[in-house]
Design a protein around this motif. Structure first.
Motif, PDB file in Angstrom:
ATOM      1  N   LYS A 217       0.838  -1.202   0.000  1.00 52.84           N
ATOM      2  CA  LYS A 217       0.000   0.000   0.000  1.00 52.84           C
ATOM      3  C   LYS A 217       0.879   1.260   0.000  1.00 52.84           C
ATOM      4  CE  LYS A 217      -3.882   0.616   2.060  1.00 52.84           C
ATOM      5  NZ  LYS A 217      -4.810   0.610   0.922  1.00 52.84           N
ATOM      6  N   TYR A 218       1.931   1.237   0.796  1.00 50.82           N
ATOM      7  CA  TYR A 218       2.862   2.371   0.818  1.00 50.82           C
ATOM      8  C   TYR A 218       3.633   2.482  -0.491  1.00 50.82           C
ATOM      9  CZ  TYR A 218       2.241   3.298   5.831  1.00 50.82           C
ATOM     10  OH  TYR A 218       1.731   3.652   7.065  1.00 50.82           O
ATOM     11  N   VAL A 219       4.052   1.323  -1.046  1.00 47.15           N
ATOM     12  CA  VAL A 219       4.817   1.339  -2.298  1.00 47.15           C
ATOM     13  C   VAL A 219       3.988   1.946  -3.430  1.00 47.15           C
ATOM     14  CG1 VAL A 219       5.870  -0.101  -4.091  1.00 47.15           C
ATOM     15  CG2 VAL A 219       6.284  -0.630  -1.680  1.00 47.15           C
ATOM     16  N   ILE A 220       2.762   1.479  -3.581  1.00 50.96           N
ATOM     17  CA  ILE A 220       1.910   1.942  -4.683  1.00 50.96           C
ATOM     18  C   ILE A 220       1.536   3.410  -4.509  1.00 50.96           C
ATOM     19  CG2 ILE A 220      -0.347   1.613  -5.775  1.00 50.96           C
ATOM     20  CD1 ILE A 220       0.031  -1.419  -5.057  1.00 50.96           C
ATOM     21  N   GLY A 221       1.441   3.833  -3.256  1.00 51.54           N
ATOM     22  CA  GLY A 221       1.149   5.242  -3.011  1.00 51.54           C
ATOM     23  C   GLY A 221       2.219   6.165  -3.558  1.00 51.54           C
ATOM     24  N   GLN A 222       3.454   5.647  -3.646  1.00 54.33           N
ATOM     25  CA  GLN A 222       4.562   6.451  -4.164  1.00 54.33           C
ATOM     26  C   GLN A 222       4.946   6.084  -5.600  1.00 54.33           C
ATOM     27  OE1 GLN A 222       7.833   7.061  -1.113  1.00 54.33           O
ATOM     28  NE2 GLN A 222       6.663   5.478  -0.051  1.00 54.33           N
ATOM     29  N   ASN A 223       4.639   4.848  -5.992  1.00 54.62           N
ATOM     30  CA  ASN A 223       4.973   4.381  -7.337  1.00 54.62           C
ATOM     31  C   ASN A 223       3.836   3.507  -7.844  1.00 54.62           C
ATOM     32  OD1 ASN A 223       6.008   2.995  -9.619  1.00 54.62           O
ATOM     33  ND2 ASN A 223       8.108   3.290  -8.915  1.00 54.62           N
ATOM     34  N   PRO A 224       2.824   4.124  -8.484  1.00 51.06           N
ATOM     35  CA  PRO A 224       1.635   3.379  -8.920  1.00 51.06           C
ATOM     36  C   PRO A 224       1.932   2.286  -9.948  1.00 51.06           C
ATOM     37  CG  PRO A 224       1.223   5.740  -8.928  1.00 51.06           C
ATOM     38  CD  PRO A 224       2.690   5.567  -8.734  1.00 51.06           C
ATOM     39  N   THR A 329       7.704  -5.668  10.098  1.00 50.64           N
ATOM     40  CA  THR A 329       6.511  -4.958  10.573  1.00 50.64           C
ATOM     41  C   THR A 329       6.594  -3.447  10.367  1.00 50.64           C
ATOM     42  OG1 THR A 329       7.406  -4.796  12.829  1.00 50.64           O
ATOM     43  CG2 THR A 329       6.040  -6.723  12.313  1.00 50.64           C
ATOM     44  N   ASP A 330       7.750  -2.946   9.986  1.00 53.30           N
ATOM     45  CA  ASP A 330       7.916  -1.510   9.716  1.00 53.30           C
ATOM     46  C   ASP A 330       7.576  -1.264   8.252  1.00 53.30           C
ATOM     47  OD1 ASP A 330       8.602   1.136   9.513  1.00 53.30           O
ATOM     48  OD2 ASP A 330      10.631   0.914  10.298  1.00 53.30           O
ATOM     49  N   HIS A 331       6.274  -1.299   7.940  1.00 52.00           N
ATOM     50  CA  HIS A 331       5.819  -1.269   6.554  1.00 52.00           C
ATOM     51  C   HIS A 331       6.278  -0.024   5.797  1.00 52.00           C
ATOM     52  CE1 HIS A 331       2.231  -4.123   7.657  1.00 52.00           C
ATOM     53  NE2 HIS A 331       3.406  -4.686   7.800  1.00 52.00           N
ATOM     54  N   LYS A 332       6.224   1.100   6.451  1.00 46.85           N
ATOM     55  CA  LYS A 332       6.568   2.350   5.765  1.00 46.85           C
ATOM     56  C   LYS A 332       8.043   2.391   5.375  1.00 46.85           C
ATOM     57  CE  LYS A 332       5.969   7.362   5.942  1.00 46.85           C
ATOM     58  NZ  LYS A 332       7.291   7.611   5.311  1.00 46.85           N
ATOM     59  N   THR A 333       8.916   2.052   6.318  1.00 49.75           N
ATOM     60  CA  THR A 333      10.347   2.059   6.007  1.00 49.75           C
ATOM     61  C   THR A 333      10.680   1.004   4.971  1.00 49.75           C
ATOM     62  OG1 THR A 333      10.853   2.837   8.246  1.00 49.75           O
ATOM     63  CG2 THR A 333      12.666   1.895   6.984  1.00 49.75           C
ATOM     64  N   ARG A 337      12.349   1.834   1.205  1.00 40.04           N
ATOM     65  CA  ARG A 337      13.555   1.238   0.621  1.00 40.04           C
ATOM     66  C   ARG A 337      13.259   0.665  -0.768  1.00 40.04           C
ATOM     67  NH1 ARG A 337      14.744   3.793   4.374  1.00 40.04           N
ATOM     68  NH2 ARG A 337      16.126   3.252   6.117  1.00 40.04           N
ATOM     69  N   ILE A 338      12.113   0.036  -0.919  1.00 38.60           N
ATOM     70  CA  ILE A 338      11.727  -0.504  -2.224  1.00 38.60           C
ATOM     71  C   ILE A 338      11.586   0.620  -3.243  1.00 38.60           C
ATOM     72  CG2 ILE A 338       9.875  -1.667  -3.503  1.00 38.60           C
ATOM     73  CD1 ILE A 338       9.304  -3.267  -0.915  1.00 38.60           C
TER      74      ILE A 338
END
Length: 382
Positions: A217-224, A329-333, A337-338
């Motif tokens: 969810k965080y990845v797609i929010g920054q790179n759709p 568990t640190d999904h945002k970090t 990195r991805i």
């Protein structure tokens, strides 16, 4: 020197499913044979009894036996007799077995026994902070006690196993799993797919797969453009009792992720390699490993990896150089990195090169096979 491996898995079409244990054993067995060591592999729990050869390694498939009662005991005694007959007839000088399930409990072998810490049930229960059946613990403890010495794939795995089973006055040496790096050489003919992320491994809670939707969810929010492919055997979930971890994962996906996460199931290894070639980043947010073969295979194929930062992983990757290490568990970090790797081609290329160098330094089978031979000779006194 004649080395025999006792194992529940080995990568071959005549053998039932194999995972990381089987791959690491095959890599070592073939490398040993190439140096002139005689190698036998005894694969238990199979559907038939047969003997065959591959790469100068003799493979004994041993059918699973069932008894009216106490199969756990009588099958081990059957394997003990089978191994002892081989030890005498084939002049086997040393037997190596895994710690998993304590298969060597109740066995007294006619050759020295080494246990390699591929990861016991007790080890994984400790890392996952879940209870273990008492019977399983004592089987593994008794099996480990039978050994003359131990090999750990990482110092972390060795130290934790020593603590769990209170091992005293026996040597534990760290020897990393090795790869035939010629098989992972980048030929430059593949084409990476923009935004493609890859997970390889069993679809199971302890490998961190249930953390992937939160990360994505965080990845797609920054790179759709990003999308994730998962490859590996599905598994039941020990926490919820669900028969399929993939169904548990996919049922919880919201609409924004349903077209972004795809499960390919178990596929042939050569096809897995084509997916590694296409991926821009490989991700392994696992909670429990002893080393992680797919991590070093991906690194050997010049892929940047975002891995767990727990224990063993610090021996695989130098954080920020040959890969990234983040707690699952640190999904945002983890996602950050991805995304950094997806968006920064220069960073990605630099990390790819350093990942390849790292595998050559630490996980080259040409080096690790010599370490294994030296330790075997020490144990048998030659």
């Amino acid at each position: 020197m004649h080395i025999a491996f006792l194992t529940p898995e080995y990568p071959h079409e005549k053998v039932l499913n194999s995972g990381g244990i089987g791959t690491s054993i095959k890599n070592l067995a073939v490398a040993l044979a190439q140096t002139g060591v005689t190698v036998s592999v005894v694969v238990y729990g199979q559907t038939e009894d047969c003997v065959f050869e591959e790469n100068d390694v003799t493979i004994y498939s041993v059918k699973k036996r069932k008894y009216k009662w106490a199969t756990w005991y009588f099958y081990r005694k059957y394997l003990e007799s089978y191994l002892n007959d081989l030890i005498v007839s084939e002049k086997i000088t040393l037997v190596e077995a895994p710690d998993w399930t304590g298969i060597t409990a109740f066995m007294t072998l006619k050759a020295p026994l080494i246990i390699r810490f591929h990861g016991s049930d007790a080890y994984f229960c400790h890392l996952e902070n879940r209870p273990q059946k008492r019977k399983n613990f004592y089987f593994e403890k008794w099996g480990i006690q039978k050994a003359k010495a131990y090999i750990a794939p990482t110092t972390f795995a060795g130290a934790l196993t020593k603590k769990i089973f209170n091992i005293r006055n026996k040597e534990i040496v760290t020897i990393h799993y090795g790869l035939n790096l010629e098989q992972f050489r980048d030929n430059g003919t593949h084409q990476e797919e923009n935004g493609l992320l890859l997970y390889i491994g069993t679809i199971i809670r302890k490998k961190g797969v249930l953390e992937l939707p939160g990360i994505m969810k965080y990845v797609i929010g920054q790179n759709p453009e990003a999308r994730l492919i998962l490859i590996g055997n599905d598994s039941s979930d020990i926490t919820t009792g669900a028969s399929s971890t993939w169904e548990l994962l996919s049922d919880g996906l919201d609409d924004s992720l349903k077209d972004k996460i795809e499960y390919k199931g178990k596929i042939p290894y050569e096809k897995v390699r084509t997916y590694i070639e296409k991926a821009q980043v490989c991700i392994f947010p696992t909670f429990a490993e002893t080393l992680g073969m797919v991590t070093i295979e991906s690194m050997a194929m010049r892929k940047p990896v975002v891995n767990s930062n727990i224990g063993w992983a610090n021996e695989l990757i130098v954080d920020g150089e040959s890969g990234f290490l983040v707690h699952p568990t640190d999904h945002k970090t983890y996602a950050d990195r991805i995304v950094r790797l997806l968006n920064d081609s220069e960073l990605r290329e630099n990390m790819e090169k350093k990942a390849e160098v790292r595998t050559h330094e630490k996980f080259n089978i040409a080096k690790t096979v010599e370490q294994n031979i030296a330790f075997y000779k020490k144990i048998i006194g030659t």
